[in-house]
Design an enzyme around this catalytic site. Structure first.
Site, short mmCIF file in Angstrom:
data_model
loop_
_atom_site.label_atom_id
_atom_site.label_comp_id
_atom_site.label_asym_id
_atom_site.label_seq_id
_atom_site.Cartn_x
_atom_site.Cartn_y
_atom_site.Cartn_z
N SER A 45 -2.76 10.95 5.13
CA SER A 45 -2.35 10.35 6.21
C SER A 45 -0.89 10.54 6.44
O SER A 45 -0.32 10.72 7.49
CB SER A 45 -2.43 8.72 6.30
N GLU A 80 9.07 0.26 3.31
CA GLU A 80 9.05 -0.33 4.63
C GLU A 80 8.34 -1.88 4.20
O GLU A 80 7.33 -1.97 3.48
CB GLU A 80 8.14 0.20 5.55
N ARG A 136 0.75 -1.17 -0.13
CA ARG A 136 0.22 0.03 -0.03
C ARG A 136 0.84 1.21 -0.19
O ARG A 136 1.91 1.22 0.69
CB ARG A 136 -1.07 0.07 1.26
N HIS A 196 -4.68 -4.80 15.83
CA HIS A 196 -4.48 -3.29 15.18
C HIS A 196 -6.33 -2.75 15.25
O HIS A 196 -6.34 -1.81 15.61
CB HIS A 196 -4.09 -3.53 13.63
N LYS A 218 0.74 5.19 1.24
CA LYS A 218 0.12 6.03 2.15
C LYS A 218 -0.51 7.11 1.48
O LYS A 218 0.27 7.84 0.53
CB LYS A 218 1.12 6.54 3.27
P1 0O2 Z 1 -0.33 1.35 9.89
O1 0O2 Z 1 -1.77 1.69 10.14
O2 0O2 Z 1 -0.39 -0.40 10.16
O3 0O2 Z 1 0.59 2.01 9.05
P2 0O2 Z 1 6.74 4.46 12.43
O4 0O2 Z 1 6.43 3.34 11.36
O5 0O2 Z 1 8.14 5.03 12.34
O6 0O2 Z 1 5.52 5.34 12.52
P3 0O2 Z 1 7.64 2.58 14.54
O7 0O2 Z 1 6.81 2.11 15.73
O8 0O2 Z 1 8.92 3.25 14.81
O9 0O2 Z 1 6.59 3.83 13.80
O10 0O2 Z 1 7.70 1.66 13.39
P4 0O2 Z 1 7.79 0.24 13.75
O11 0O2 Z 1 8.06 -0.65 15.08
O12 0O2 Z 1 8.61 -0.50 12.55
O13 0O2 Z 1 6.25 -0.22 13.26
C1 0O2 Z 1 5.59 0.44 12.24
C2 0O2 Z 1 4.44 -0.50 11.98
O14 0O2 Z 1 4.42 -1.77 12.29
C3 0O2 Z 1 3.03 0.14 12.32
O15 0O2 Z 1 2.54 1.27 11.44
C4 0O2 Z 1 2.33 -1.03 12.46
O16 0O2 Z 1 1.73 -1.46 10.90
C5 0O2 Z 1 3.20 -2.41 12.65
N1 0O2 Z 1 3.18 -2.58 14.10
C6 0O2 Z 1 4.00 -2.02 14.97
N2 0O2 Z 1 3.81 -2.62 16.23
C7 0O2 Z 1 2.58 -3.17 15.93
C8 0O2 Z 1 1.78 -3.72 17.08
O17 0O2 Z 1 1.95 -3.89 18.34
N3 0O2 Z 1 0.72 -4.21 16.74
C9 0O2 Z 1 0.39 -4.18 15.41
N4 0O2 Z 1 -1.07 -4.98 15.09
N5 0O2 Z 1 0.99 -3.60 14.53
C10 0O2 Z 1 2.10 -2.99 14.94
P5 0O2 Z 1 1.46 1.99 11.99
O18 0O2 Z 1 1.83 3.19 11.30
O19 0O2 Z 1 1.43 2.10 13.57
O20 0O2 Z 1 0.06 1.51 11.48
#
Ligand code: 0O2
Length: 249
Positions: A65, A155, A59, A171, A61
């Protein structure tokens, strides 16, 4: 026409064009990575006994968003700042059957000359406190456009079927409760994550046992029969007839 806009029509058109170019670069990078993964999947399908890639989702973004994330993180609203700080504009999720497949796939991507892994977050080695397990990679690929070439970040999240099942429900719950998940649900989710992880370990063990059995059987099979069983392209009729040698001109 809105005369209150601080920007002229020309400025707005220029901004629109810049945003379109910016997003297109991510779209092309996403296409490149998904094509690479699709190629690996096809190769496995036709030349190996099983395909480690169960399925792939990707996907881009939306600009909305991206801007929400910029505001949430208090970042400057400029394209260079977005490019530097928002690393999930282009995202791919690969679902594998087994954890060992995940690391094998990482190795395959690492070996591609035009792909550079710039960051690895291994939530298998260090699961999150809620139980989340996945391998997150930031890949950099070159994108060539008419007047520029850029390195773009994509990513890639690689996880097992069981963990993907868990993560998609978690999620939804997380967003339903606007991140304030009640304690009871939180601990049930953790239990479910532990069960998913235990299931992964059990399935991997069975998979390894099956591999051993197949290996022993294979040693007894005719090598040509084996080759043909997994070949995409069939050999011409009669090619394999015992004792037949190819005709010479
Ligand atoms: P969405 O809606 O899926 O895009 P960042 O990516 O830099 O904003 P972070 O936490 O430093 O944030 O990066 P990380 O740890 O690589 O996590 C990014 C994405 O991994 C998340 O994107 C989720 O898709 C997934 N993810 C990370 N932790 C969890 C979790 O605990 N549960 C679930 N279900 N998914 C997780 P977004 O933007 O949060 O959400």
């Amino acid at each position: 026409m809105n005369t209150n806009s601080p920007y002229s029509l020309q400025q707005l058109q220029k901004m629109k064009m810049e945003l379109t170019r910016f997003m297109m670069a991510y779209e092309f990078a996403l296409d490149q990575i998904t094509t690479k993964i699709e190629n690996l999947s096809q190769e496995f399908h036709y030349t190996h006994e099983y395909n480690p890639i169960e399925h792939v989702n990707s996907r881009l973004k939306s600009p909305e968003s991206i801007f929400q994330k910029v505001l949430k993180r208090n970042l400057p609203l400029t394209l260079p700042a977005i490019e530097k700080n928002i690393t999930d504009i282009a995202g791919v999720r690969i679902i594998c059957s087994f954890q060992s497949d995940i690391y094998a796939l990482k190795g395959m991507l690492e070996r591609q000359e035009d792909v550079r892994i710039v960051e690895v977050k291994d939530y298998f080695k260090q699961p999150k406190s809620n139980g989340y397990q996945s391998l997150h990679l930031l890949l950099e690929v070159p994108v060539h456009m008419s007047s520029t070439s850029k390195k773009i970040i994509v990513e890639v999240q690689i996880r097992t079927i069981a963990m993907d099942f868990w993560a998609s429900l978690e999620h939804k719950i997380y967003y339903k409760y606007n991140q304030a998940v009640p304690d009871r649900l939180r601990s049930e989710l953790k239990e479910a994550a532990d069960s998913a992880s235990a299931l992964d370990r059990k399935m991997e063990k069975l998979h390894l046992e099956m591999k051993e059995i197949k290996k022993t059987e294979r040693e007894e099979e005719h090598p040509l029969e084996l080759m043909l069983a997994h070949s995409r392209f069939s050999l011409p009729e009669g090619f394999l007839k015992a004792g037949e040698s190819p005709e010479e001109d």
